[in-house]
Design an enzyme around this catalytic site. Structure first.
Site, PDB file in Angstrom:
ATOM      1  CG  HIS A 134     -10.114  -2.780   4.642  1.00  0.00           C
ATOM      2  ND1 HIS A 134     -10.894  -2.607   3.489  1.00  0.00           N
ATOM      3  CD2 HIS A 134      -9.224  -1.517   4.484  1.00  0.00           C
ATOM      4  CE1 HIS A 134     -10.090  -1.591   3.087  1.00  0.00           C
ATOM      5  NE2 HIS A 134      -9.868  -1.308   3.639  1.00  0.00           N
ATOM      6  CB  VAL A 170      -5.433  -2.951   7.180  1.00  0.00           C
ATOM      7  CG1 VAL A 170      -5.790  -2.517   8.205  1.00  0.00           C
ATOM      8  CG2 VAL A 170      -6.554  -4.561   7.350  1.00  0.00           C
ATOM      9  CG  HIS A 171      -3.779   1.953   4.351  1.00  0.00           C
ATOM     10  ND1 HIS A 171      -4.709   3.546   4.360  1.00  0.00           N
ATOM     11  CD2 HIS A 171      -4.098   0.873   3.969  1.00  0.00           C
ATOM     12  CE1 HIS A 171      -5.034   3.032   3.269  1.00  0.00           C
ATOM     13  NE2 HIS A 171      -4.150   1.865   2.383  1.00  0.00           N
ATOM     14  CE1 TYR A 219      -4.423   3.029  -1.673  1.00  0.00           C
ATOM     15  CE2 TYR A 219      -1.494   2.220  -2.312  1.00  0.00           C
ATOM     16  CZ  TYR A 219      -3.004   2.809  -1.536  1.00  0.00           C
ATOM     17  OH  TYR A 219      -2.918   1.559  -0.339  1.00  0.00           O
ATOM     18  CG  ASP A 237      -2.251  -0.915   1.083  1.00  0.00           C
ATOM     19  OD1 ASP A 237      -3.012  -1.189   1.289  1.00  0.00           O
ATOM     20  OD2 ASP A 237      -1.308  -2.293   1.784  1.00  0.00           O
TER      21      ASP A 237
END
Length: 497
Positions: free
Chosen positions: A340, A368-369, A210, A180
């Site tokens: 999530h 998941v950040h 992104y 991510d």
């Protein structure tokens, strides 16, 4: 505890040396136990947003186009075959097709070999890509540094890469793991810190640029900027790619309804080498590791192409040659963050029993950040009995599940962990970072999660990973027995009773 083999060996030493040996072994056992347990059940209070979660402006020098007419840009490499003797080199020329050749050799500026690749371009809405070049270089030597040059004349560019050691159960190797990422200042910190670790290959668990957070023409523009952004690493270190939800880019309002179009045009994978029918799921062997890449956003239920392929690929895994079995996916199977939550449940139901049966060592995911590491747990009992409790239980055959969706993208951190922390969760923290996995030999690997903190790389969560295949009792006894005989054979006669 000191095992039986070590006690027998200790009997051959005199009283003083026997005492020292026992103390050393007990100390080592205690230290390994502490490392194994890691930070048990910890929710870190550390939360930091070092820089705003906004994309770096396009005019920033970090996205600078290389000087010179039609100079190659967005250079990146990945493994090009099953065993690490090939690479795929990709680059873009913006003005015209230019040369499609790669010159390479063992000395910088002296290239004894030439390979020729392919070229393509595409449109996305009203954006037209540059000329995308992809060249396979194969039949390389193991554990060798190669220099390569791409482009024409005065505006050509030079890079290098190193091939992995030959596939071998005791080949040491160091992986970096990123997920991510995006293209913010936090993303840049992650890249720079990962470069500091000396990781030889990057395992990327999805969500690259992104660019899908933009619209129309700007989607393609942000794919270009991201390609230049990661070139500082990806032109030298192979990145093993997996796709995330931000690569889907399904935009009916723009007339773009073919999933993964930008990603598939730009980031090739060696999927035919592992008999896969899609570049979105595939496998490679690298040094002592067998790496399986899965697609969370492609069909995976029974009898689908991905399900059928994985079933066969797991049978091909040879733990005598590649003892470390690693799986990459995007949506985590185990996650205790509100973000999530439970999105990976369907893939867990389908594949978790296989992960346990084949003793997968570690599963890396993103999405998941935040960062989270699990214990070795499974929930396959619940799958097999509708009356069973739907709670994960300790399972020595299960992998460790690690979420590293904390690369630094503009969506920011996932700050809301569920309370209380579930029993399966060993350590979790909502901040930016990346991981490293340093394989030492067939039995042990050292894992770190590295937090980005005020421009520094901080090793925050660490543990020693014990190999699932070579670590079981039967094989450990056999290995220790062989090592004991080797030690006794080399002892001086004066030390033997």
């Amino acid at each position: 505890m000191v095992n039986g083999g070590c006690i027998i060996m200790a009997m051959f030493w005199n009283k003083r040396k026997n005492s020292m040996l026992v103390q050393l072994l007990l100390l080592s056992s205690a230290l390994l136990s502490c490392i194994n347990n890691g930070n048990a059940g910890v929710t870190s209070p550390f939360v930091r947003n070092e820089w705003p979660s906004v994309d770096i402006p396009l005019e920033n020098e970090i996205f600078a186009v290389p000087k010179g007419y039609n100079a190659p840009q967005q250079v990146h490499i990945t493994q090009g075959d099953y065993d690490g003797k090939a690479v795929i080199i990709s680059w873009v020329t913006a003005d015209e097709p230019g040369s499609n050749k790669v010159q390479y050799g063992l000395s910088e500026g002296k290239y004894d070999f030439t390979a020729e690749g392919t070229m393509q371009n595409y449109t996305f809405y009203n954006y037209k890509s540059g000329y995308i070049h992809q060249c396979l270089i194969d039949d390389l030597q193991y554990d060798t540094k190669y220099y390569y040059e791409i482009g024409d004349g005065d505006f050509s560019r030079r890079f290098w890469f190193r091939t992995p050691p030959q596939v071998d159960p005791d080949a040491p190797y160091k992986f970096g793991i990123i997920g991510d990422l995006g293209q913010t200042y936090n993303s840049l910190s992650t890249i720079e810190h990962c470069l500091e670790t000396g990781a030889q290959t990057i395992l990327f668990v999805g969500d690259l640029s992104y660019a899908d957070r933009y619209e129309y023409h700007d989607v393609g523009v942000r794919w270009d900027s991201w390609g230049r952004f990661v070139e500082r690493s990806a032109a030298y270190q192979p990145w093993i790619w997996s796709a995330g939800n931000h690569e889907i880019e399904y935009f009916p309002y723009m007339g773009e309804v073919i999933p993964f179009r930008n990603y598939l045009h730009r980031y090739p994978t060696p999927y035919p080498a592992s008999k896969s029918s899609s570049p979105l799921w595939y496998a490679v062997r690298r040094a002592s590791a067998h790496i399986i890449v899965l697609s969370s956003y492609s069909p995976f239920v029974k009898y689908t192409p991905q399900w059928t392929w994985l079933q066969e690929e797991l049978k091909r895994v040879d733990r005598e040659k590649t003892p470390w079995l690693i799986v990459l996916m995007h949506a985590p199977i185990y996650n205790s963050n509100d973000a999530h939550f439970m999105e990976g449940e369907s893939m867990r139901v389908v594949f978790e029993s296989w992960f346990c049966r084949y003793k997968v060592d570690i599963v890396f995911a993103g999405h998941v950040h935040a960062y989270e590491r699990s214990y070795r747990i499974s929930n396959i009992r619940y799958n097999n009995a509708s009356s069973g409790a739907s709670n994960p239980v300790p399972d020595k055959s299960a992998p460790v599940y690690i979420t590293v969706g904390d690369g630094g993208n503009q969506e920011g951190l996932a700050l809301r962990f569920r309370d209380p922390q579930p029993d399966y969760s060993a350590f979790r923290e909502a901040s930016y970072g990346h991981s490293t996995l340093e394989i030492k030999n067939r039995t042990h690997a050292l894992y770190h999660w590295n937090r980005n903190d005020d421009g520094k790389r901080v090793q925050t969560d660490s543990f020693m990973l014990h190999n699932q295949y070579w670590g079981d009792n039967r094989r450990r006894r056999k290995l220790n027995k062989n090592r004991l005989h080797s030690v006794l054979d080399n002892l001086p006669l004066s030390l033997i009773l």
